[in-house]
Design an enzyme around this catalytic site. Structure first.
Site, PDB file in Angstrom:
ATOM      1  N   ILE A   1      -8.798  -1.464   1.742  1.00  0.00           N
ATOM      2  CA  ILE A   1      -9.901  -1.854   2.625  1.00  0.00           C
ATOM      3  C   ILE A   1     -11.193  -1.103   2.320  1.00  0.00           C
ATOM      4  CG2 ILE A   1      -8.364  -2.627   4.476  1.00  0.00           C
ATOM      5  CD1 ILE A   1      -9.100   0.009   5.957  1.00  0.00           C
TER       6      ILE A   1
ATOM      7  N   ASN B   1      -2.529  10.367  -6.256  1.00  0.00           N
ATOM      8  CA  ASN B   1      -2.990  11.732  -5.963  1.00  0.00           C
ATOM      9  C   ASN B   1      -2.037  12.421  -4.994  1.00  0.00           C
ATOM     10  OD1 ASN B   1      -5.424  11.136  -7.408  1.00  0.00           O
ATOM     11  ND2 ASN B   1      -6.234  10.158  -5.568  1.00  0.00           N
TER      12      ASN B   1
ATOM     13  N   HIS C   1      -7.566  15.057  -4.311  1.00  0.00           N
ATOM     14  CA  HIS C   1      -8.271  13.881  -3.783  1.00  0.00           C
ATOM     15  C   HIS C   1      -7.399  12.918  -2.987  1.00  0.00           C
ATOM     16  CE1 HIS C   1     -11.574  15.325  -6.181  1.00  0.00           C
ATOM     17  NE2 HIS C   1     -10.777  15.319  -7.245  1.00  0.00           N
ATOM     18  N   GLN C   2      -6.276  13.385  -2.445  1.00  0.00           N
ATOM     19  CA  GLN C   2      -5.464  12.534  -1.577  1.00  0.00           C
ATOM     20  C   GLN C   2      -6.070  12.568  -0.184  1.00  0.00           C
ATOM     21  OE1 GLN C   2      -1.374  13.774  -1.052  1.00  0.00           O
ATOM     22  NE2 GLN C   2      -0.776  11.828  -0.144  1.00  0.00           N
TER      23      GLN C   2
ATOM     24  N   HIS D   1       0.903   6.919  -2.191  1.00  0.00           N
ATOM     25  CA  HIS D   1       0.352   5.603  -2.515  1.00  0.00           C
ATOM     26  C   HIS D   1      -0.192   5.594  -3.936  1.00  0.00           C
ATOM     27  CE1 HIS D   1      -2.957   7.948  -0.719  1.00  0.00           C
ATOM     28  NE2 HIS D   1      -3.809   7.183  -1.379  1.00  0.00           N
ATOM     29  N   PHE D   2      -0.129   4.421  -4.525  1.00  0.00           N
ATOM     30  CA  PHE D   2      -0.607   4.197  -5.880  1.00  0.00           C
ATOM     31  C   PHE D   2      -1.750   3.188  -5.810  1.00  0.00           C
ATOM     32  CE2 PHE D   2       3.653   5.670  -6.193  1.00  0.00           C
ATOM     33  CZ  PHE D   2       3.766   6.340  -7.398  1.00  0.00           C
ATOM     34  N   HIS D   3      -2.838   3.515  -6.469  1.00  0.00           N
ATOM     35  CA  HIS D   3      -3.970   2.610  -6.540  1.00  0.00           C
ATOM     36  C   HIS D   3      -3.879   1.788  -7.823  1.00  0.00           C
ATOM     37  CE1 HIS D   3      -6.573   4.645  -3.488  1.00  0.00           C
ATOM     38  NE2 HIS D   3      -5.835   5.685  -3.822  1.00  0.00           N
TER      39      HIS D   3
END
Length: 136
Positions: A31, A82, A88-89, A95-97
């Site tokens: 989002i 991360n 930077h989490q 989660h994986f981007h």
């Protein structure tokens, strides 16, 4: 570790923009994307960091990322994961981007990464190798 009830990902497991779902994994649109087509793939099991996630909860994650990459039609993309605030989490749920990188976008879309090579000697690399190998 953050509690499951305060985790934004855990609260949107039934959310909108769902792409793929298995018993252990959910993929959905980010989002707050940094590129068109930016998606997230998460385990349904709540774990803050990858090292907290049981092996049996990881099986569907990479295949889902591969399916999304293939379906997107993007030739260039990043898969990013991360662990911890200094890394930077922002959300305490693994989660994986999947982040598309349009070839003609330069640094205007997608992930922008610096790669500050540390210039370690072979001896320093060997020491790190020996320490890690011993613990594995």
């Amino acid at each position: 570790m953050s509690s499951q009830s305060s985790c934004i990902f855990c609260t949107i497991v039934k959310g909108i923009f769902k792409l793929l779902e298995t018993e252990t994994m959910l993929a959905f649109m980010d989002i707050g994307p940094i590129a068109r087509g930016h998606c997230l793939v998460i385990p349904k099991y709540h774990a803050a960091k990858l090292s907290d996630l049981p092996d049996h909860q990881m099986g569907d994650i990479l295949p889902a990322l591969a399916k999304i990459a293939s379906a997107s039609g993007n030739e260039n993309y990043n898969i990013l994961q991360n662990n911890g605030r200094p890394a930077h989490q922002e959300v305490d749920h693994v989660h994986f981007h999947y982040i598309p990188k349009p070839a003609d976008a330069g640094d205007k879309a997608g992930l922008v990464v610096g790669w500050p090579i540390q210039g370690l000697s072979q001896e320093e690399i060997r020491t790190s190798y020996d320490e890690l190998k011993r613990k594995l």
